[in-house]
Design an enzyme around this catalytic site. Sequence first.
Site, PDB file in Angstrom:
ATOM      1  N   HIS A  65      -2.444 -53.727   1.392  1.00 39.40           N
ATOM      2  CA  HIS A  65      -3.010 -53.101   0.193  1.00 39.40           C
ATOM      3  C   HIS A  65      -2.861 -51.556   0.269  1.00 39.40           C
ATOM      4  CE1 HIS A  65      -6.197 -56.934  -0.635  1.00 39.40           C
ATOM      5  NE2 HIS A  65      -5.023 -56.630  -1.349  1.00 39.40           N
ATOM      6  N   ASP A  67      -4.875 -49.057  -0.052  1.00 35.74           N
ATOM      7  CA  ASP A  67      -5.621 -48.079   0.738  1.00 35.74           C
ATOM      8  C   ASP A  67      -4.975 -48.369   2.315  1.00 35.74           C
ATOM      9  OD1 ASP A  67      -6.645 -50.883   0.578  1.00 35.74           O
ATOM     10  OD2 ASP A  67      -8.697 -49.924   1.461  1.00 35.74           O
ATOM     11  N   HIS A 143      -7.712 -62.822   4.907  1.00 33.42           N
ATOM     12  CA  HIS A 143      -7.958 -61.925   3.688  1.00 33.42           C
ATOM     13  C   HIS A 143      -6.999 -62.340   2.344  1.00 33.42           C
ATOM     14  CE1 HIS A 143      -9.203 -57.931   2.264  1.00 33.42           C
ATOM     15  NE2 HIS A 143      -8.281 -57.448   2.038  1.00 33.42           N
TER      16      HIS A 143
END
Lengths: 317, 317
Positions: A65, A67, A143
């Site tokens: 991801h 971030d 996740h």
Amino acid sequence: MELEFLGTGAGSPSKSRNVSAVALKLLDEIKKIWLFDVGEGTQHQILNTTIRPRKIDKIFITHMHGDHIFGLPGFLSSRSFQGGEKMGPLTIYGPKGISDFVNISLKVSQTKLSYELNFVELEEEGLLLENDRFKVYAYKLDHRIECWGYRIEEKDYPGELQVEKLREAKAPSGPIYGRLKAGEVVTLEDGRTIDGKDFIGKAKKGRIVTILGDTRQTPNLKLLAKDADVLVHESTFGKGEGKLARNYHHSTCVQAATLAKEVGVKQLLLTHISARYVGKMVKVLEKEAKKVFPNTKVVKDFDTFNIPFPERKDDEQ
Amino acid sequence: MELEFLGTGAGSPSKSRNVSAVALKLLDEIKKIWLFDVGEGTQHQILNTTIRPRKIDKIFITHMHGDHIFGLPGFLSSRSFQGGEKMGPLTIYGPKGISDFVNISLKVSQTKLSYELNFVELEEEGLLLENDRFKVYAYKLDHRIECWGYRIEEKDYPGELQVEKLREAKAPSGPIYGRLKAGEVVTLEDGRTIDGKDFIGKAKKGRIVTILGDTRQTPNLKLLAKDADVLVHESTFGKGEGKLARNYHHSTCVQAATLAKEVGVKQLLLTHISARYVGKMVKVLEKEAKKVFPNTKVVKDFDTFNIPFPERKDDEQ
């Protein structure tokens, strides 16, 4: 060892929290630094610390991801611009695709690094790397996309040679000290044999640091966190938001604290704090977790934690 | 219009200057914002301004070096996370390869944008886009890699309808005002004809803003900068470093000032300042440039400049 948090927010940067990155400083003789995730602006955060990018020789990425990875191309480029002594190699461990992302970013920007860059893309769970001082294990989390947690086990420090006790036994000093320290049985000139093991003090247990990526609760977390001296766990949601956490593939502060309690963690550091949590609400997150596991802290950017050696029962040493 | 500098450094971020980005705010009726280059941390800088990412509907990239593009994936992702009213589309103009870089970054991070993202990869020099209010031209510069400069020409504002003068001429108010304002010849009920052109005040000249990427001095700079109300020019090197500037495909402050003087620029803003220039040395850069072109400023992060309307000779209006 010391942990320094460079980014403790979730999703997007805010004025008070940057996106994910944490530095594990291997002090003592090694003096290397390992980074876990490199969100955008990690190199900017580093400018406000004493961390020198050249000391960072390993980067572990939990998942892809933005971030957690968008700061990687910029960090790698800037590390290259630093002058002075020859820059050592750097290895990036992460999910499949991390080398493509980095290589394409460096290629389009026509960045030629001044150092060797290696990749290890994770496939199998278990022991990821081992050197003289550390073993690093990686296991999959749960996740929205492939995500990994890392368990860093410092090897035990051998006990010191008890020189005073050797003198009392009238063992001559000199080269035999090295053999005794290695635990050998040595025959002295006077015919006596002495066993090195009798003259070595108690070993010092190595430390265990577990750093998780974004995750729902899943059995692998117990494998990763068991007896950890420090557990770094995400806390994107608060108590009572278990359903939201599950839907978004994240955890609550209480879930993290429950895990810490169940598997004998010494200290729990909660990170990946949503921008919805500011001011007093952060204290509430911490308070809710502390009710389950008292030695918990919600971390802020630039918080630094010394990782103490564990106290163990004598019979374990 | 207003320019706000979000990053004014060169190569790598420093504590005082972020890497390249500048916002051109099209105030007045449009209220859109255009970004020129998006170095890493641009979204972090924006957090410290009044700029709302949703207002940014065009991004112009000068070249693909990391300090000009590595903030793009993060900015685009975070723009997507913002709630509220439906997010409008965004178009990125830049060199060939910019769409690959962005698309791959979004793909590996599994980022699905909540808005339409379009790309225009530059091929030919000249007029790049035209709308009701602006024409944007792009010309190639001379840098180590393909690099573009942008010239934004605001269209002239038509003169206001002179209502007082119409009243004096006893022209009835009402729908005919619209036709007169459009310059038509109108026949009144009393049989008189009046020409709208006689009742329209002077037109207001639009403004010209030129924003260059990294570059050596090259003839296209004159095309881009001619009569610009504001010229944003790199100044990676100081006076007396012309050879270094040439070798590294950059410019000196004096070269930028000489260009500004030669082509009738109104104001020169120097950016892309090397980390070697700090404190008093920045003032020296500015002083050297001012000797050649007095209306020069070395900009800092967050410096904001209102762009005044040009004063033109009457016969030009």
